[in-house]
Design a protein around this motif. Sequence first.
Motif, PDB file in Angstrom:
ATOM      1  N   LEU A  22       0.826  -1.211   0.000  1.00  0.00           N
ATOM      2  CA  LEU A  22       0.000   0.000   0.000  1.00  0.00           C
ATOM      3  C   LEU A  22       0.863   1.265   0.000  1.00  0.00           C
ATOM      4  CD1 LEU A  22      -2.870  -0.928   2.481  1.00  0.00           C
ATOM      5  CD2 LEU A  22      -3.015  -0.735  -0.005  1.00  0.00           C
ATOM      6  N   LYS A  23       2.020   1.177   0.633  1.00  0.00           N
ATOM      7  CA  LYS A  23       2.899   2.341   0.701  1.00  0.00           C
ATOM      8  C   LYS A  23       3.791   2.474  -0.530  1.00  0.00           C
ATOM      9  CE  LYS A  23       6.341   4.654   3.507  1.00  0.00           C
ATOM     10  NZ  LYS A  23       7.117   4.656   4.729  1.00  0.00           N
ATOM     11  N   HIS A  24       4.280   1.356  -1.053  1.00  0.00           N
ATOM     12  CA  HIS A  24       5.329   1.410  -2.068  1.00  0.00           C
ATOM     13  C   HIS A  24       4.887   1.064  -3.488  1.00  0.00           C
ATOM     14  CE1 HIS A  24       8.405   2.184   0.905  1.00  0.00           C
ATOM     15  NE2 HIS A  24       7.865   1.252   1.660  1.00  0.00           N
ATOM     16  N   ALA A  25       3.709   0.513  -3.687  1.00  0.00           N
ATOM     17  CA  ALA A  25       3.275   0.135  -5.033  1.00  0.00           C
ATOM     18  C   ALA A  25       2.987   1.379  -5.869  1.00  0.00           C
ATOM     19  CB  ALA A  25       2.039  -0.751  -4.960  1.00  0.00           C
ATOM     20  N   GLU A  26       3.580   1.413  -7.066  1.00  0.00           N
ATOM     21  CA  GLU A  26       3.388   2.574  -7.940  1.00  0.00           C
ATOM     22  C   GLU A  26       3.035   2.191  -9.378  1.00  0.00           C
ATOM     23  OE1 GLU A  26       6.841   5.028  -7.643  1.00  0.00           O
ATOM     24  OE2 GLU A  26       6.524   5.415  -5.512  1.00  0.00           O
ATOM     25  N   SER A  27       2.984   0.885  -9.660  1.00  0.00           N
ATOM     26  CA  SER A  27       2.649   0.462 -11.012  1.00  0.00           C
ATOM     27  C   SER A  27       1.742  -0.775 -10.937  1.00  0.00           C
ATOM     28  CB  SER A  27       3.922   0.150 -11.803  1.00  0.00           C
ATOM     29  OG  SER A  27       4.632  -0.911 -11.202  1.00  0.00           O
ATOM     30  N   PHE A  28       1.368  -1.265 -12.103  1.00  0.00           N
ATOM     31  CA  PHE A  28       0.378  -2.338 -12.192  1.00  0.00           C
ATOM     32  C   PHE A  28       0.769  -3.595 -11.415  1.00  0.00           C
ATOM     33  CE2 PHE A  28      -1.242  -6.168 -14.258  1.00  0.00           C
ATOM     34  CZ  PHE A  28      -2.610  -5.953 -14.111  1.00  0.00           C
ATOM     35  N   TRP A  29       1.971  -4.127 -11.628  1.00  0.00           N
ATOM     36  CA  TRP A  29       2.337  -5.408 -11.012  1.00  0.00           C
ATOM     37  C   TRP A  29       2.486  -5.325  -9.499  1.00  0.00           C
ATOM     38  CZ3 TRP A  29       0.749  -9.320 -13.374  1.00  0.00           C
ATOM     39  CH2 TRP A  29       0.738  -9.367 -14.766  1.00  0.00           C
ATOM     40  N   VAL A  35      -2.928  -6.529  -4.023  1.00  0.00           N
ATOM     41  CA  VAL A  35      -4.317  -7.007  -3.983  1.00  0.00           C
ATOM     42  C   VAL A  35      -4.360  -8.513  -3.712  1.00  0.00           C
ATOM     43  CG1 VAL A  35      -6.414  -7.337  -5.358  1.00  0.00           C
ATOM     44  CG2 VAL A  35      -5.218  -5.139  -5.399  1.00  0.00           C
ATOM     45  N   ILE A  36      -3.475  -9.266  -4.336  1.00  0.00           N
ATOM     46  CA  ILE A  36      -3.423 -10.713  -4.097  1.00  0.00           C
ATOM     47  C   ILE A  36      -3.087 -10.994  -2.635  1.00  0.00           C
ATOM     48  CG2 ILE A  36      -2.106 -12.817  -4.612  1.00  0.00           C
ATOM     49  CD1 ILE A  36      -1.951 -11.759  -7.544  1.00  0.00           C
ATOM     50  N   ALA A  37      -2.137 -10.250  -2.075  1.00  0.00           N
ATOM     51  CA  ALA A  37      -1.771 -10.431  -0.666  1.00  0.00           C
ATOM     52  C   ALA A  37      -2.948 -10.094   0.258  1.00  0.00           C
ATOM     53  CB  ALA A  37      -0.551  -9.579  -0.314  1.00  0.00           C
ATOM     54  N   ILE A  38      -3.714  -9.051  -0.075  1.00  0.00           N
ATOM     55  CA  ILE A  38      -4.901  -8.695   0.716  1.00  0.00           C
ATOM     56  C   ILE A  38      -5.909  -9.840   0.690  1.00  0.00           C
ATOM     57  CG2 ILE A  38      -6.936  -7.188   0.808  1.00  0.00           C
ATOM     58  CD1 ILE A  38      -5.094  -4.901  -0.172  1.00  0.00           C
ATOM     59  N   VAL A  39      -6.180 -10.359  -0.490  1.00  0.00           N
ATOM     60  CA  VAL A  39      -7.170 -11.435  -0.634  1.00  0.00           C
ATOM     61  C   VAL A  39      -6.733 -12.675   0.146  1.00  0.00           C
ATOM     62  CG1 VAL A  39      -8.231 -13.026  -2.281  1.00  0.00           C
ATOM     63  CG2 VAL A  39      -8.074 -10.590  -2.827  1.00  0.00           C
ATOM     64  N   ILE A  40      -5.490 -13.085  -0.008  1.00  0.00           N
ATOM     65  CA  ILE A  40      -4.994 -14.267   0.708  1.00  0.00           C
ATOM     66  C   ILE A  40      -5.054 -14.040   2.205  1.00  0.00           C
ATOM     67  CG2 ILE A  40      -2.930 -15.652   1.196  1.00  0.00           C
ATOM     68  CD1 ILE A  40      -2.152 -15.232  -1.776  1.00  0.00           C
TER      69      ILE A  40
END
Length: 113
Positions: A22-29, A35-40
């Motif tokens: 949430l803090k460091h993501a800046e692009s699609f991957w 999002v995958i980590a949140i779901v798991i």
Amino acid sequence: MNVEWIKVYIAAFFEVFWVIGLKHAESFWPWTGTVIAIVISFYLMIMAGRKLPVGTVYAVFVGMGTAGTVLADIVLFGEPLQLPKILLIAVLLAGVIGLKLITDDHSEKGVES
């Protein structure tokens, strides 16, 4: 060790990744990984909460995730290592471990022994 508690530990492990994402993501991957980590993370926590006391599951999940995130900040992102921070993490983990130790794994209705 109870399989449900293993789910909580794995959920907390993935919580560290999505909080960092949430803090460091800046692009699609990176966002996809977040999002995958949140779901798991939430899926495993919810599944464990069906058979274990929900309050304890949540406290252990959040406590371990918080401690893991702070430690990841120190190790991966150069956050200063401060004695008060380490002592507070130790107190937090002592509370989490204490809750886990005093919780009856079969205290919820409908749980088979």
